[in-house]
Design an enzyme around this catalytic site. Sequence first.
Site, PDB file in Angstrom:
ATOM      1  N   HIS A  68     -52.634  24.093 -19.978  1.00  0.00           N
ATOM      2  CA  HIS A  68     -53.701  23.204 -20.460  1.00  0.00           C
ATOM      3  C   HIS A  68     -55.086  23.551 -19.914  1.00  0.00           C
ATOM      4  O   HIS A  68     -56.061  23.598 -20.672  1.00  0.00           O
ATOM      5  CB  HIS A  68     -53.390  21.751 -20.093  1.00  0.00           C
ATOM      6  N   ASP A 119     -47.519  23.765 -14.026  1.00  0.00           N
ATOM      7  CA  ASP A 119     -47.380  22.638 -14.936  1.00  0.00           C
ATOM      8  C   ASP A 119     -48.652  22.376 -15.747  1.00  0.00           C
ATOM      9  O   ASP A 119     -48.586  21.972 -16.903  1.00  0.00           O
ATOM     10  CB  ASP A 119     -47.004  21.391 -14.118  1.00  0.00           C
ATOM     11  N   THR A 177     -32.061  13.568 -28.337  1.00  0.00           N
ATOM     12  CA  THR A 177     -31.841  12.322 -27.608  1.00  0.00           C
ATOM     13  C   THR A 177     -32.773  12.256 -26.398  1.00  0.00           C
ATOM     14  O   THR A 177     -32.698  11.336 -25.609  1.00  0.00           O
ATOM     15  CB  THR A 177     -30.373  12.219 -27.121  1.00  0.00           C
ATOM     16  N   GLY A 178     -33.633  13.213 -26.288  1.00  0.00           N
ATOM     17  CA  GLY A 178     -34.495  13.308 -25.101  1.00  0.00           C
ATOM     18  C   GLY A 178     -35.766  12.480 -25.215  1.00  0.00           C
ATOM     19  O   GLY A 178     -36.081  11.873 -26.245  1.00  0.00           O
ATOM     20  N   LYS A 219     -57.005   8.194 -14.685  1.00  0.00           N
ATOM     21  CA  LYS A 219     -56.452   9.072 -15.718  1.00  0.00           C
ATOM     22  C   LYS A 219     -57.626   9.507 -16.573  1.00  0.00           C
ATOM     23  O   LYS A 219     -58.221   8.686 -17.282  1.00  0.00           O
ATOM     24  CB  LYS A 219     -55.432   8.294 -16.563  1.00  0.00           C
ATOM     25  N   ASP A 264     -48.892  23.793 -26.875  1.00  0.00           N
ATOM     26  CA  ASP A 264     -49.663  23.320 -25.737  1.00  0.00           C
ATOM     27  C   ASP A 264     -50.309  22.054 -26.271  1.00  0.00           C
ATOM     28  O   ASP A 264     -51.248  22.121 -27.079  1.00  0.00           O
ATOM     29  CB  ASP A 264     -50.734  24.331 -25.316  1.00  0.00           C
ATOM     30  N   HIS A 265     -49.788  20.901 -25.873  1.00  0.00           N
ATOM     31  CA  HIS A 265     -50.219  19.684 -26.576  1.00  0.00           C
ATOM     32  C   HIS A 265     -51.700  19.373 -26.372  1.00  0.00           C
ATOM     33  O   HIS A 265     -52.275  18.627 -27.138  1.00  0.00           O
ATOM     34  CB  HIS A 265     -49.321  18.489 -26.232  1.00  0.00           C
ATOM     35  N   LYS A 273     -55.210  17.764 -29.038  1.00  0.00           N
ATOM     36  CA  LYS A 273     -56.083  16.626 -28.762  1.00  0.00           C
ATOM     37  C   LYS A 273     -57.376  16.754 -29.560  1.00  0.00           C
ATOM     38  O   LYS A 273     -57.976  17.821 -29.629  1.00  0.00           O
ATOM     39  CB  LYS A 273     -56.395  16.532 -27.249  1.00  0.00           C
TER      40      LYS A 273
END
Length: 489
Positions: free
Chosen positions: A239, A234, A14-15, A344, A176-177, A181
């Site tokens: 990353h 973070d 549900t996150g 960004k 590690d998203h 990429k």
Amino acid sequence: TEKPTALIMIFGATGDLANRKLFPSLYNLFEKGKLDKFAVVGVARRSLSNEEFQLRVKESVKENGETEADIEEFVSKFYYHSHDVTDSSSYLALGKLAEELDSHYGLNGNRIFYLAMAPEFFGTIAEHLKKDKLTDVAGFKRLVIEKPFGHDLESAKVLNKQIRKAFSEDEIYRIDHYLGKEMVQNIEVIRFANAMFEPLWNNRYISNIQVTSSETLGVEERGRYYEKSGALRDMVQNHMLQMVSLLAMEPPIKLTTDEIRSEKVRVFRALRPVKGEEVNEYFVRGQYDKGSMNETDVPAYRQEEMVNPESNTETFVAGRLMIDNFRWAGVPFYIRTGKRMKAKSTKIVIQFKDIPMDLYYQPEKTVNPNLLVIHIQPEEGITLHLNAKKSGQGTDATPVKLNYANKGIDGLNTPEAYEKLLFDSLRGDATNFTHWDEVALSWSFVDNISAVWENTKEPSFPNYASGSMGPDAADKLLEKDGFFWWPIT
Ligand code: BG6
């Protein structure tokens, strides 16, 4: 390749991550026909019926773009289990549901356990999965685990020990998203498939490498987590260091998971530790002040929700890394990341050394060094900065750029990182996930820095305006070495 078959259990269904990334990614895989047989069990605390859960999944897929007629068929494979993470009877009920679905859908006893929830429960869940026999399967069992993987080396070790009781290292997929990429995956191909780069990819021809990942968003609703994390944990521990390892690694002897990951590990082993007094010499921390972004006023970090009004947490880090091996001796790798910055953007700039003699020198106008820029996001592509003759009379040199835009050539939208990583976990390819050795070594590097920062209050905080490129000290860091940050916009 063979299409994978599995039961996928999503803890934290549900996150936010499940809603924003996992459901849409699964839908895309389904819609492209990349999955064979599958079913999904959403696991979370609150009570929901299967129908209510399916509705949420449908909404999430719709919010993320066009949906085709097959959405009903897709969501019909979603089930919900209301769960208490510390209660064995809840796991037993989940196990029973899993068995039913396994035989109903013919899933060959293959199971993916995806932990997309508060990290404090990762260890408990893994232990229960084993104890309550959810990992006793006829097919494969894999644990996909989101960051943060621990808070420092010590806590990461504890967590790793817990999950290793139920899963072997090659059954653990640490996300590690950034590794999902498109252009991060392209770093190796650009390096190892081109005769023109690899021979120059060393301290004889490269003067420095700059890796920037800037964000415009602030801390948003994540104050509680971020206060304890900060940009170092973070973004840098995972990353940023992952990108550095891909830029610095030796060519693997084969493109297998083990070979690639062990070359990356060697980079981490060669990373020169920065400790004690060196920390403030080679690393810069920043915290955003109020400012204006797109003509809207935004508050300082210390004014954000769930943030201590005197917070010492950094929202920006810049640093100079040195890799002590033959290839990289003497070449600084500069990294920089922060929230509430001007744009960004994630970009890598490889700056080549100056030519031995500048024939085209004119006062106040030297030729520019060659740069290879790898655009990770939002644009995807590469730019090569060269010098060529200015057209017309004379022999003046002028900078020219060769551009390759990934999207332009491939036509299609490149799949999202999560779509690729989910698919990799389903087909058993762990290459783009972090091995324990990488996690451990990157925490030891970062822990030395946190040790200093956590014990000294930074009196200059807040030290950069929202909408800027970070504190001045980040520019000084390069100036000391005779360099400057190449503009990223
Ligand atoms: C996450 C961090 O891992 O990466 C976030 O926890 C950050 O704080 C995010 O915003 C950045 O990811 P991306 O893909 O938007 O660059």
